[in-house]
Design an enzyme around this catalytic site. Structure first.
Site, short mmCIF file in Angstrom:
data_model
loop_
_atom_site.label_atom_id
_atom_site.label_comp_id
_atom_site.label_asym_id
_atom_site.label_seq_id
_atom_site.Cartn_x
_atom_site.Cartn_y
_atom_site.Cartn_z
N SER A 18 0.84 -1.20 0.00
CA SER A 18 0.00 0.00 0.00
C SER A 18 0.88 1.26 0.00
O SER A 18 1.71 1.42 -0.90
CB SER A 18 -0.96 -0.05 1.19
OG SER A 18 -1.94 0.95 1.12
N ASP B 272 -8.88 -3.84 -6.35
CA ASP B 272 -8.40 -3.29 -5.09
C ASP B 272 -9.22 -2.05 -4.73
O ASP B 272 -9.41 -1.16 -5.56
CB ASP B 272 -6.92 -2.92 -5.25
CG ASP B 272 -6.22 -2.60 -3.93
OD1 ASP B 272 -6.87 -2.10 -3.01
OD2 ASP B 272 -5.00 -2.83 -3.86
N HIS C 156 -7.00 -5.88 -1.01
CA HIS C 156 -5.87 -4.97 -0.88
C HIS C 156 -4.77 -5.73 -0.16
O HIS C 156 -4.91 -6.11 1.00
CB HIS C 156 -6.30 -3.74 -0.08
CG HIS C 156 -5.23 -2.69 0.04
ND1 HIS C 156 -4.70 -2.06 -1.06
CD2 HIS C 156 -4.59 -2.17 1.13
CE1 HIS C 156 -3.79 -1.18 -0.66
NE2 HIS C 156 -3.70 -1.24 0.65
#
Length: 497
Positions: free
Chosen positions: A209, A428, A457
Site C-alpha cells: 500500500s 483493489d 488490498h
C-alpha cells in the site's frame, strides 16, 4: 591546505548524497549515523519476544541537511535468518498507511515466505519516524481518524472543515520543528541508514500500500543501493495522496456492490435484502438514519460522517464480509434505538485499520501540498455524489492538510530503471488498479503480477494465490524477475461462500 579542502569537499558530497539520494558517499566519508553500533535487545512486546525477535533503536537526523543537529530514534525489529550459513542479507518491510506501525509486520506476513527465503534473510520490521516507537507524533485533538465523509449538506461539510483545521493545529503546535520532518523522503533516508548501520551493501524490501510509495521513493533516491524490491498494491506517485483518495471513491462503490451481492445471498442470516440493489438501498438508508440519530460514546461517533468510513475499512478483503455484515446490523439496530455495543464496533474497525492518526496526518501533509480553499473540495464532493452516493463525500473531502504549511521539499519524481516486482489486484478498493499500472510505467524495468477478478488490498497472503506467492518467493530467492508481466488467479477456497 589542499588536503583540508579535499576533506571538506568529501564531507559535503557525503551529506549531499544523504539529502538528495545522489551516489558518491564512500564508507570513509559516510556520516556518523551510518557507522553507529546497533545493540539488539528483547523487544518488550510479548508477540515479538515469543517469536524470537530482537529490537533496536537506530539514531537518525531529524533534518538530513543538518546531520549534526537534532536526532530521532527509529525502532526496528529483527527475526534472524533461519540458516545463518546461507544468510544473504536483510529484508525490510513497511505495512502502509501512512501511519502503520511495522515492528510486528513479519509476524503475519512472514508465513507467506518460503522456507528457502526465510533461510536467507533477516526480516526487519520498522516503525517509521513519527509512528509507534519511533519518536511518535502526538496530535492533541484525539480523533480516531483524520478521514471522514462530508455528510449530506454544507453544514456537515462545515463540521468536517472545522475538525480538519483543529487537527492540523493540534499536530503542529506541540513540536512544530519535529512534525515538519516526518516525511516519506526522510523515512526513505532512515531506511538507508538502517541498511548501512546493519552493514548491508543493498536493501531488500517488501512494501504494501503506502509502503509501495515509500519503496518507490527509496529506489529513486538510492538506486545503486536497491536490491530485491517487492511492491504490493501500488500507489501512483502522481496521485499520492489526494488523487489516491479520489480513486477510492469509484473503487469502493464497486466494492460495496460486490459485498451487497454476497449479503443478498445470505439474507436468511442478515435480512438486508434478497438482491444486491436491495442491500445497497438498506445501507444507504442506514447512513441517512445515522445522520438523524447519531450515537456518541467514549469519544466514538456513529453518524453520516463515520459510517461510510466503517464500510470502507472492511471492504478491503472479502474475508471480512461477515464482519462488515455484523457492523451494518449493529449500526442499523443502534440508530433504530436498540442497544449498541460500541466497544465491539470499535474493535471490528480498528482491527481492519491499525493506523495512527497523528503519524498519518504528518506524513501526508508534509509530503505534498493540498489545496487550501474549502470551496474546492466541496465542489468536487458535489460532482461526485450522483455516481458515488456512499463514498464520494469521503473521497473528495477536506483534510487537515488543507490547513498545513507547504512541504519543506518537493514530492519525489519517480522514474528509474531499478528492477522491481509489482503486485496488484484488479479490484483493489484502496489502491486502484490504474495506479499500479501508472507506477509500472514509471519503473520500466519492473514486472507486474496482476491478481485477476479479486476485491482485495494486499495480494501476498497465505492461501490467497499460490501463483502470486510463488513469483514473490522465486524472486526473493534468486533475484531474477519474471521474463514478462503475468496474471494470476486467486484460490476460490480463500473466500467465504
Amino acid at each position: 591546505m589542499v588536503g583540508r579542502v579535499r576533506l571538506v569537499v568529501a564531507g559535503v558530497l557525503a551529506v549531499a548524497a544523504l539529502v538528495w539520494g545522489a551516489p558518491g558517499a564512500t564508507a570513509e566519508a559516510e556520516p556518523w549515523f551510518y557507522r553507529q553500533r546497533v545493540e539488539w535487545t528483547a523487544c518488550g512486546d510479548r508477540a515479538l519476544d515469543d517469536a524470537g525477535a530482537q529490537c533496536a533503536g537506530i539514531v537518525v537526523p531529524l533534518d538530513y541537511s543538518r546531520p549534526d543537529g537534532r536526532t530521532l530514534t527509529v525502532g526496528i525489529s529483527r527475526l534472524p535468518a533461519t540458516d545463518p550459513d546461507r544468510r544473504e542479507g536483510i529484508l525490510l518491510s513497511n505495512p502502509g498507511g501512512p501511519g502503520g506501525p511495522g515492528l510486528r509486520m513479519w509476524l503475519n506476513l512472514g508465513a507467506s515466505l518460503s522456507p528457502e527465503v526465510r533461510s536467507r534473510y533477516d526480516l526487519i520490521g520498522m516503525d517509521p519516524r513519527g509512528i509507534g516507537r519511533s519518536d511518535r507524533v502526538n496530535c492533541a485533538v484525539p480523533l480516531p481518524t483524520m478521514l471522514f465523509s462530508a455528510g449530506f449538506d454544507v453544514f456537515g461539510y462545515a463540521r468536517d472543515t472545522t475538525l480538519a483545521a483543529a487537527l492540523a493545529g493540534s499536530c503542529l503546535a506541540p513540536d512544530p520543528e519535529k512534525v515538519r520532518y516526518i516525511t516519506t523522503r526522510n523515512t526513505a533516508r532512515d531506511i538507508d541508514v538502517i541498511r548501512g548501520a546493519l552493514g548491508e551493501p543493498r536493501l531488500n524490501y517488501l512494501g504494501v500500500s503506502y509502503g509501495t510509495y515509500l519503496g518507490a521513493v527509496y529506489t529513486q533516491l538510492f538506486p545503486e543501493r536497491s536490491g530485491r524490491i517487492v511492491l504490493d498494491s501500488n500507489v501512483d506517485p502522481d496521485r499520492y495522496w489526494l488523487g489516491m483518495f479520489q480513486d477510492m471513491g469509484p473503487a469502493n462503490e464497486a466494492g460495496l456492490d460486490d459485498w451487497a451481492d454476497w449479503a443478498a445471498r445470505h439474507d436468511a442470516d442478515y435480512h438486508f435484502g434478497t438482491t444486491g440493489p436491495q442491500v445497497r438501498a438498506f445501507v444507504e438508508d442506514v447512513i441517512r438514519r445515522a445522520a438523524s440519530h447519531p450515537i456518541a460514546s467514549d469519544g466514538y461517533l456513529v453518524d453520516e460522517h463515520t459510517v461510510p468510513m466503517m464500510l470502507l475499512a472492511l471492504l478491503l478483503n472479502p474475508r471480512l464480509n461477515p464482519d462488515l455484515a455484523e457492523v451494518v446490523r449493529m449500526v442499523a439496530d443502534g440508530v433504530s434505538g436498540l442497544p449498541l455495543d460500541m466497544e465491539r464496533l470499535k474493535s471490528k474497525i480498528s482491527a481492519a485499520v491499525p493506523l495512527e492518526t497523528s503519524g498519518m496526518a504528518a506524513v501526508m501533509c508534509d509530503d505534498r501540498a493540498a489545496p487550501h480553499d474549502p470551496a474546492w473540495y466541496y465542489a468536487n464532493i458535489d460532482r461526485a455524489r450522483p455516481t458515488q452516493p456512499v463514498f464520494g463525500a469521503f473521497a473528495n473531502n477536506i483534510t487537515a492538510c488543507a490547513f498545513w504549511p507547504d512541504p519543506l521539499e518537493p514530492p519525489t519524481d519517480v522514474h528509474n530503471d531499478v528492477p522491481v516486482l509489482m503486485l496488484q489486484a484488479t479490484r483493489d478498493t484502496r489502491t486502484a488498479y490504474a495506479e499500479g499500472l501508472a507506477l509500472h510505467r514509471r519503473l520500466p524495468a519492473s514486472r507486474l503480477i496482476t491478481l485477476a477478478d479479486t476485491r482485495i488490498h494486499g495480494t501476498f497472503r497465505v492461501g490467497l494465490s499460490p501463483c502470486v506467492n510463488d513469483h514473490v518467493n522465486a524472486y526473493l530467492s534468486t533475484g531474477t524477475l519474471p521474463t514478462a508481466d503475468t496474471t494470476c488467479q486467486p484460490d476460490p477456497s480463500y473466500f467465504p461462500d
